[in-house]
Design a protein around this motif. Structure first.
Motif, mmCIF file in Angstrom:
data_model
loop_
_atom_site.group_PDB
_atom_site.id
_atom_site.type_symbol
_atom_site.label_atom_id
_atom_site.label_comp_id
_atom_site.label_asym_id
_atom_site.label_seq_id
_atom_site.Cartn_x
_atom_site.Cartn_y
_atom_site.Cartn_z
ATOM 1 N N ARG A 31 0.843 -1.149 0.058
ATOM 2 C CA ARG A 31 -0.087 -0.098 -0.007
ATOM 3 C C ARG A 31 0.942 1.210 0.004
ATOM 4 O O ARG A 31 1.931 1.149 0.800
ATOM 5 C CB ARG A 31 -0.735 0.000 1.427
ATOM 6 C CG ARG A 31 -1.813 1.207 1.156
ATOM 7 C CD ARG A 31 -2.737 1.045 2.286
ATOM 8 N NE ARG A 31 -3.697 2.363 2.229
ATOM 9 C CZ ARG A 31 -4.917 2.563 2.950
ATOM 10 N NH1 ARG A 31 -5.292 1.715 3.781
ATOM 11 N NH2 ARG A 31 -5.696 3.669 2.629
ATOM 12 N N GLY A 33 -0.056 5.405 0.032
ATOM 13 C CA GLY A 33 -1.321 6.282 0.034
ATOM 14 C C GLY A 33 -2.625 5.571 -0.113
ATOM 15 O O GLY A 33 -2.923 4.720 0.834
ATOM 16 N N ASN A 34 -3.442 5.930 -0.946
ATOM 17 C CA ASN A 34 -4.579 5.207 -1.228
ATOM 18 C C ASN A 34 -4.825 4.295 -2.423
ATOM 19 O O ASN A 34 -5.516 3.768 -2.943
ATOM 20 C CB ASN A 34 -5.900 6.200 -1.477
ATOM 21 C CG ASN A 34 -5.494 7.014 -2.886
ATOM 22 O OD1 ASN A 34 -4.520 7.272 -3.554
ATOM 23 N ND2 ASN A 34 -6.537 7.683 -3.303
ATOM 24 N N LYS A 89 -13.793 -1.161 2.065
ATOM 25 C CA LYS A 89 -12.974 -0.216 1.940
ATOM 26 C C LYS A 89 -12.250 0.034 0.602
ATOM 27 O O LYS A 89 -11.353 1.217 0.279
ATOM 28 C CB LYS A 89 -11.647 -0.371 2.893
ATOM 29 C CG LYS A 89 -12.106 -0.123 4.449
ATOM 30 C CD LYS A 89 -10.959 -0.504 5.293
ATOM 31 C CE LYS A 89 -11.443 -0.192 6.695
ATOM 32 N NZ LYS A 89 -10.382 -0.537 7.815
ATOM 33 N N VAL A 91 -12.396 1.570 -2.751
ATOM 34 C CA VAL A 91 -13.094 2.699 -3.511
ATOM 35 C C VAL A 91 -13.156 2.257 -5.124
ATOM 36 O O VAL A 91 -14.143 2.574 -5.513
ATOM 37 C CB VAL A 91 -12.045 3.834 -3.343
ATOM 38 C CG1 VAL A 91 -12.656 5.127 -4.092
ATOM 39 C CG2 VAL A 91 -11.944 4.378 -1.730
ATOM 40 N N GLU A 153 -7.877 1.399 -5.658
ATOM 41 C CA GLU A 153 -8.007 2.664 -4.892
ATOM 42 C C GLU A 153 -8.613 2.105 -3.483
ATOM 43 O O GLU A 153 -9.824 1.636 -3.577
ATOM 44 C CB GLU A 153 -8.545 3.609 -5.501
ATOM 45 C CG GLU A 153 -8.893 4.984 -4.775
ATOM 46 C CD GLU A 153 -9.460 5.956 -5.496
ATOM 47 O OE1 GLU A 153 -9.756 6.990 -4.646
ATOM 48 O OE2 GLU A 153 -9.859 5.720 -6.617
ATOM 49 N N VAL A 154 -8.037 2.417 -2.568
ATOM 50 C CA VAL A 154 -8.697 2.012 -1.244
ATOM 51 C C VAL A 154 -8.612 3.425 -0.224
ATOM 52 O O VAL A 154 -8.187 4.165 -0.533
ATOM 53 C CB VAL A 154 -7.827 1.152 -0.477
ATOM 54 C CG1 VAL A 154 -7.737 -0.146 -1.323
ATOM 55 C CG2 VAL A 154 -6.489 1.476 -0.014
ATOM 56 N N ALA A 155 -9.713 3.433 0.732
ATOM 57 C CA ALA A 155 -9.734 4.111 1.817
ATOM 58 C C ALA A 155 -9.230 3.962 2.989
ATOM 59 O O ALA A 155 -8.554 3.087 3.266
ATOM 60 C CB ALA A 155 -11.394 4.161 2.130
#
Length: 155
Positions: A31, A33-34, A89, A91, A153-155
């Motif tokens: 991971r 960032g996002n 989570k 996105v 893309e994840v939160a």
């Protein structure tokens, strides 16, 4: 209590396996960032057996390859769950990369990769629509028919 995405998977009869441990000098996911990058996942089923072994275009059917790609996607989701704790989570599914163990003249790799893409859309709806690359390769580890990697893309 499981999240919405896992409930959707359960309704489709999908149980996420324990994520596979890396077999060489890499990690299952990173991971930054996002963004979450998930290493390539082979087409192992929940019992650790290959869903399809060998080459597309030389003994492995498009249907079996499609099922193998779906299995790879299930394994991607297992890595996501390990990374995030909750699939809700996610996105967006940004990109899938598919590697199809195939003969040089096999040109139906995109039909095979639909197994992975279709599962992402079934799980995440419009957030599951993604960019994609499908590449025919001469061989894969364990003579697996398919390997799929992902960017999320994840939160």
């Amino acid at each position: 209590m499981t999240g919405v995405i896992e409930q959707k998977l359960t309704a489709q009869g999908i149980v996420l396996p324990e994520p596979a441990s890396p077999v060489a000098n890499y990690v299952g996911f990173v991971r930054t960032g996002n963004l979450l990058v998930v290493s390539g996942q082979l087409c192992f089923d929940g019992d650790g057996k290959l869903i399809a072994k060998g080459k597309l275009g030389a003994g492995v059917s498009i249907e079996d390859g499609n099922a193998a790609a779906r299995g790879c996607a299930i394994n991607l989701l297992a890595q996501l769950k390990a990374a995030l704790g909750d699939l809700d989570k996610v996105v967006r599914v940004v990109r899938l990369g598919g590697f199809i163990n195939s003969t040089p003249d096999f040109t139906d790799g995109p039909k095979v990769m639909n197994g992975a893409s279709d599962l992402m859309v079934a799980a995440f709806g419009d957030k599951g629509r993604h960019a994609r690359t499908t590449i025919g390769v001469a061989s894969l580890p364990a003579d697996a028919a398919v390997e799929v990697e992902g960017l999320f893309e994840v939160a």
